[in-house]
Design an enzyme around this catalytic site. Structure first.
Site, PDB file in Angstrom:
ATOM      1  N   GLY A  51       0.844  -1.198   0.000  1.00  0.00           N
ATOM      2  CA  GLY A  51       0.000   0.000   0.000  1.00  0.00           C
ATOM      3  C   GLY A  51       0.875   1.241   0.000  1.00  0.00           C
ATOM      4  N   HIS A  62       2.818  26.629 -21.704  1.00  0.00           N
ATOM      5  CA  HIS A  62       3.667  25.676 -22.420  1.00  0.00           C
ATOM      6  C   HIS A  62       5.118  26.059 -22.226  1.00  0.00           C
ATOM      7  CE1 HIS A  62       5.027  22.877 -25.437  1.00  0.00           C
ATOM      8  NE2 HIS A  62       5.740  23.848 -25.967  1.00  0.00           N
TER       9      HIS A  62
HETATM   10  P1  NAD Z   1      -2.734   0.496   2.984  1.00  0.00           P
HETATM   11  O1  NAD Z   1      -4.131   0.196   3.346  1.00  0.00           O
HETATM   12  O2  NAD Z   1      -2.439   1.580   2.010  1.00  0.00           O
HETATM   13  O3  NAD Z   1      -2.040  -0.827   2.384  1.00  0.00           O
HETATM   14  C1  NAD Z   1      -1.943  -2.011   3.123  1.00  0.00           C
HETATM   15  C2  NAD Z   1      -1.622  -3.144   2.159  1.00  0.00           C
HETATM   16  O4  NAD Z   1      -1.362  -4.306   2.931  1.00  0.00           O
HETATM   17  C3  NAD Z   1      -2.768  -3.490   1.241  1.00  0.00           C
HETATM   18  O5  NAD Z   1      -2.264  -3.588  -0.078  1.00  0.00           O
HETATM   19  C4  NAD Z   1      -3.264  -4.825   1.770  1.00  0.00           C
HETATM   20  O6  NAD Z   1      -3.822  -5.637   0.765  1.00  0.00           O
HETATM   21  C5  NAD Z   1      -1.966  -5.416   2.303  1.00  0.00           C
HETATM   22  N1  NAD Z   1      -2.153  -6.466   3.299  1.00  0.00           N
HETATM   23  C6  NAD Z   1      -3.084  -6.522   4.298  1.00  0.00           C
HETATM   24  N2  NAD Z   1      -2.907  -7.643   5.021  1.00  0.00           N
HETATM   25  C7  NAD Z   1      -1.832  -8.293   4.494  1.00  0.00           C
HETATM   26  C8  NAD Z   1      -1.136  -9.502   4.816  1.00  0.00           C
HETATM   27  N3  NAD Z   1      -1.530 -10.258   5.840  1.00  0.00           N
HETATM   28  N4  NAD Z   1      -0.071  -9.865   4.080  1.00  0.00           N
HETATM   29  C9  NAD Z   1       0.340  -9.077   3.036  1.00  0.00           C
HETATM   30  N5  NAD Z   1      -0.290  -7.935   2.679  1.00  0.00           N
HETATM   31  C10 NAD Z   1      -1.357  -7.538   3.403  1.00  0.00           C
HETATM   32  O7  NAD Z   1      -1.987   0.705   4.375  1.00  0.00           O
HETATM   33  P2  NAD Z   1      -0.582   1.356   4.721  1.00  0.00           P
HETATM   34  O8  NAD Z   1       0.323   1.372   3.542  1.00  0.00           O
HETATM   35  O9  NAD Z   1      -0.142   0.633   5.948  1.00  0.00           O
HETATM   36  O10 NAD Z   1      -0.979   2.825   5.098  1.00  0.00           O
HETATM   37  C11 NAD Z   1      -1.842   3.067   6.201  1.00  0.00           C
HETATM   38  C12 NAD Z   1      -2.657   4.306   6.020  1.00  0.00           C
HETATM   39  O11 NAD Z   1      -1.806   5.431   6.017  1.00  0.00           O
HETATM   40  C13 NAD Z   1      -3.408   4.258   4.725  1.00  0.00           C
HETATM   41  O12 NAD Z   1      -4.769   4.402   5.032  1.00  0.00           O
HETATM   42  C14 NAD Z   1      -2.916   5.449   3.945  1.00  0.00           C
HETATM   43  O13 NAD Z   1      -4.006   6.179   3.431  1.00  0.00           O
HETATM   44  C15 NAD Z   1      -2.159   6.287   4.955  1.00  0.00           C
HETATM   45  N6  NAD Z   1      -0.947   6.790   4.321  1.00  0.00           N
HETATM   46  C16 NAD Z   1      -1.039   7.732   3.363  1.00  0.00           C
HETATM   47  C17 NAD Z   1       0.108   8.195   2.743  1.00  0.00           C
HETATM   48  C18 NAD Z   1      -0.002   9.259   1.703  1.00  0.00           C
HETATM   49  O14 NAD Z   1      -1.019   9.928   1.636  1.00  0.00           O
HETATM   50  N7  NAD Z   1       1.013   9.410   0.855  1.00  0.00           N
HETATM   51  C19 NAD Z   1       1.342   7.660   3.058  1.00  0.00           C
HETATM   52  C20 NAD Z   1       1.392   6.696   4.029  1.00  0.00           C
HETATM   53  C21 NAD Z   1       0.248   6.266   4.656  1.00  0.00           C
END
Ligand code: NAD
Length: 461
Positions: A182, A440
């Site tokens: 993620g 541009h």
């Molecule tokens: P996320 O929800 O973005 O991604 C988590 C990922 O982990 C998903 O792809 C999911 O399918 C996977 N996953 C879940 N269980 C798993 C498992 N058992 N084994 C393997 N993969 C698994 O969560 P994140 O990256 O931890 O971020 C957390 C929150 O922080 C998010 O809601 C995000 O919006 C926020 N965040 C935002 C930013 C930004 O805006 N740039 C940056 C960092 C975090």
């Protein structure tokens, strides 16, 4: 006992922004934060430090690998990790102190301690030397979230950790295993890959970046793979354990992976422990979040909640908008957040940014749409920058031409998405964007061209 019109619990982007807006509107406000530094996860342990590391690591990568294309030869390029980390700390400290200044300027009373609801109209703040009692006509809960644990993954606050540890490794890991593809997994995985780690990303689903547009997520995976990240999709992690100075990550149906660091990034969970919710009769929903109505009011009179502790995307800017709408609702009776136009940005290289509906969502909702796509390969500005990976995609209602979603992967996508979000807030059609003169050569022309492409009249492709 101190009395306030409003007590805000939590000084992250949701809480401190709500406190400032309330002070602007004439309320007597106190803000309680358990940490000595203000700014919450975003400033201390999230958005800001990760962006510092992303910037520095990208410059390191560029200097090593890309400057030569610009005719710039450099000698030996070396990483000074302590200096890089020091710069991160300086940026964080400057910004957190800036929030201190903003609270003072707005005459907001600041208390440091662990706040909890203590029956209707009362907040207790547990401090080192006792408990402070506050009386509050209104309370806003803005306590944010923390990394979600995963069964079997034994977090040790060192080699097996979350984003908190991965923002501060004292040396570049030889092999970093990231659990979860993620936002956090891809951003911090990219940082350490650029600085020299072998990075393996394990993702449970058969795709990366769930929730993002499918096509862009597939493009992103190809680009990141080319950069050196290794992905294993459809991979269920069952355990991660420390074995001496190394770690073993166990996955279903495959041999364990040995590595020296593990980053667990499988989402975040709301921070509601010890908040005294039961003292005012608030019950969490099945996802552990605080239920609120469209005015952010909880089931308890005078108690409101915003940001990561309620439903929706866990994003700093979403929490800020909610903080403002909540306070304006309390004071003026009006307050609104347009959830259809909240952008999301992944700060990898290239960046990935998105606002509104994805194609999959529109198909699921049975909305007929037209699509315009423009690749950065055909953008003059992208060519001059030497960053041509990616594209802009505009999705517009087939009948009305109203823009329903914009998805960008490419250089400065995080900045470019602001124009799309603004246009969508004003109910723009693709024709509206297409008829606006864009300077541009700029990257923003790619959005105009993608808008033109909705009706098959892009000029430069
Ligand atoms: P996320 O929800 O973005 O991604 C988590 C990922 O982990 C998903 O792809 C999911 O399918 C996977 N996953 C879940 N269980 C798993 C498992 N058992 N084994 C393997 N993969 C698994 O969560 P994140 O990256 O931890 O971020 C957390 C929150 O922080 C998010 O809601 C995000 O919006 C926020 N965040 C935002 C930013 C930004 O805006 N740039 C940056 C960092 C975090």
């Amino acid at each position: 006992m101190e009395t306030h019109d409003l007590v805000v619990i939590g000084a992250g982007p949701g809480g401190y922004v709500a406190a400032i807006r309330a002070a602007q509107l004439g309320l007597k406000v106190a803000c309680v934060e358990k940490e000595p530094a203000l700014g919450g996860t975003c400033l201390r342990l999230g958005c800001i430090p990760s962006k510092v590391l992303l910037e520095s690591s990208e410059r390191f990568r560029e200097t090593r690998l890309s400057l030569v294309q610009h005719g710039i030869r450099v000698g030996q390029v070396e990483l000074d990790l302590p200096v890089l980390m020091k710069r991160k700390e300086t940026v964080v400290q400057t910004l957190t102190k800036g929030i201190d200044g903003l609270l003072r300027k707005n005459k907001i009373t600041r208390h440091t301690g662990q706040a909890r609801l203590d029956g209707p109209g009362r907040v207790a703040v547990d401090q080192a030397n006792g408990t402070l009692q506050l009386e509050a006509r209104q309370v806003i809960l803005a306590t944010g979230s923390r990394p979600a644990p995963l069964a079997g993954v034994e977090l040790d606050g060192d080699r097996i950790g979350t984003s908190t540890e991965a923002l501060a490794y004292s040396e570049v890991p030889k092999h970093l295993v990231v659990i979860g593809a993620g936002y956090i997994g891809l951003e911090l995985g990219s940082v350490w890959q650029r600085l020299g780690s072998k990075v393996t990303v394990l993702e449970f689903l058969d795709r990366i970046l769930p929730g993002m547009d499918d096509e862009l997520a597939a493009d992103a995976q190809k680009i990141f793979t080319k950069q050196g990240l290794q992905f294993r999709l459809g991979c269920r992690v069952t355990a991660a354990k420390r074995v001496g100075d190394t770690c073993a990550v166990e996955i279903d149906g495959a041999p364990p992976i040995e590595c020296d660091r593990v980053l667990l990034a499988v989402g975040r969970i709301p921070h509601t422990d010890g908040l005294g919710l039961a003292t005012v009769g608030i019950q969490l929903n099945e996802k552990g979040r605080i239920p609120v109505n469209d005015r952010f009011a909880t089931s308890a009179p005078g108690v409101f909640a915003i940001g990561d502790v309620i439903g929706g995307a866990m994003l700093a800017h979403k929490a800020e908008e909610e903080g403002i709408a909540c306070v304006e609702g309390i004071v003026t009776g009006h307050g609104h957040v347009n959830y259809d136009t909240i952008p999301g940005v992944v700060y990898t290289h290239p960046e990935i940014a998105s606002v509104g509906k994805t194609e999959a969502q529109l198909q699921q909702e049975g909305v007929e749409y037209r699509k315009g796509v423009f690749p950065f390969l055909a953008s003059g500005r992208a060519r001059t920058l030497g960053v041509t990976d990616g594209k802009v995609k505009v999705l517009a209602n087939a009948r009305t031409d109203r823009v329903l979603g914009v998805h960008i992967i490419g250089p400065q996508a995080g900045e470019l998405i602001a124009e799309a979000a603004t246009a969508m807030n004003f109910g723009a059609s693709s024709e509206d964007i297409a008829r606006c003169c864009h300077a541009h050569p700029t990257l923003a022309e790619a959005l105009k061209e993608a808008a033109l492409a909705v009706s098959n009249r892009a000029i430069h492709i």
